[in-house]
Design an enzyme around this catalytic site. Structure first.
Site, PDB file in Angstrom:
ATOM      1  CG  HIS A  11      -2.365  -1.099   1.407  1.00 33.28           C
ATOM      2  ND1 HIS A  11      -3.265  -0.702   1.330  1.00 33.28           N
ATOM      3  CD2 HIS A  11      -1.834  -2.491   1.663  1.00 33.28           C
ATOM      4  CE1 HIS A  11      -3.920  -1.830   1.401  1.00 33.28           C
ATOM      5  NE2 HIS A  11      -2.874  -2.569   1.090  1.00 33.28           N
ATOM      6  CG  ASP A 116      -4.165   2.566   1.448  1.00 32.68           C
ATOM      7  OD1 ASP A 116      -5.234   1.896   2.219  1.00 32.68           O
ATOM      8  OD2 ASP A 116      -3.549   2.324   1.530  1.00 32.68           O
TER       9      ASP A 116
END
Length: 259
Positions: A11, A116
């Site tokens: 990520h 995120d």
């Protein structure tokens, strides 16, 4: 801009690449994560040294988290459950991240926060800052995002039954503790974000981006496909060659990495 990545390298790396791309437009970027992950980013990407050009526009803010103990990895588990203590520790970033964004907002006209999708809990207080806006960054595919949202909403409309039959089961992919963490993010999502960014391309996933837009599965927001986000490498394209011994999909990815 403020980047708030999730504390896992698959990520985190994507928002590193997005930060580098945005910095080429002379826009200051503030990259926020834990002390441990900042150190790992610096060790992985040598152009973030103190003498590089990128260091003038990309500013790292590292925050400590409470000490935790991680168990040994268990190869028999499909999910890396030994990382759960580190994942849970990211919840402690909520206060320092909010304070940083509030401080930045006092010296600029607008603060754009890209975070995120697994950091919704951390940024939930940003909505109280008048000149700050948030965008969700989806590090997984639009395909995965659509099917997950479609299932959560009890399959609100029909889809291709053939595709539905071909989807593998997600049973056992995630630990109960990680599912609880994900649910915490869903609860924190209040619809105040402007839209969602995908590390994807409409050429590849246009069908599922259109599903998300048309059916507004994730609320009445805008969706942007801004990928693929890959590490930029300066090469002499006239001398670049792709091996014919590699699978055609890998040859295509080889070419993309040099664009």
């Amino acid at each position: 801009m403020v980047m708030v990545p999730f504390v896992a390298h698959g990520h985190l790396n994507q928002l590193v690449h997005l930060s580098r791309l945005i910095s080429t437009y002379k826009i200051p970027v503030h990259f926020v994560t834990t002390t441990t992950h900042i150190r790992q980013v610096r060790s992985r990407f040598q152009d973030f040294s103190s003498h590089s050009a990128a260091s003038n526009l990309i500013h790292f803010h590292e925050f400590r988290t409470p000490p935790f103990t991680s168990p040994q990895p268990n190869p028999s588990n499909r999910f890396p459950a030994h990382l759960q203590p580190a994942i849970d520790s990211s919840l402690h970033l909520r206060r320092p991240v909010t304070e940083l964004i509030r401080s930045l907002s006092s010296t600029t006209k607008r603060v754009v926060v890209v975070h995120d999708s697994l950091m919704l809990y951390v940024v939930q207080n940003v909505k109280s800052i008048p000149n700050a806006v948030t965008y969700i960054f989806d590090p997984v595919s639009a395909f995965d995002t659509f099917w997950g949202a479609w299932e959560r909403r009890s399959r609100p409309f029909p889809v291709d039954p053939g595709m539905l039959k071909r989807l593998p089961s997600s049973d056992g992919c995630f630990s109960p503790e990680f599912i609880d963490f994900v649910n915490l993010q869903i609860i924190a999502q209040d619809g105040s974000h402007v839209g969602e960014l995908f590390d994807s391309s409409r050429v590849i996933e246009g069908e599922y981006l259109e599903y998300l837009e048309r059916e507004q599965i994730n609320g009445k927001k805008k969706f942007w496909a801004i990928g693929p986000l890959i590490n930029h490498v300066d090469v002499d394209k006239s001398t670049f060659k792709v091996s014919n011994n590699r699978h055609k999909c890998l040859q295509w990815l080889d070419m993309l990495s040099q664009l």
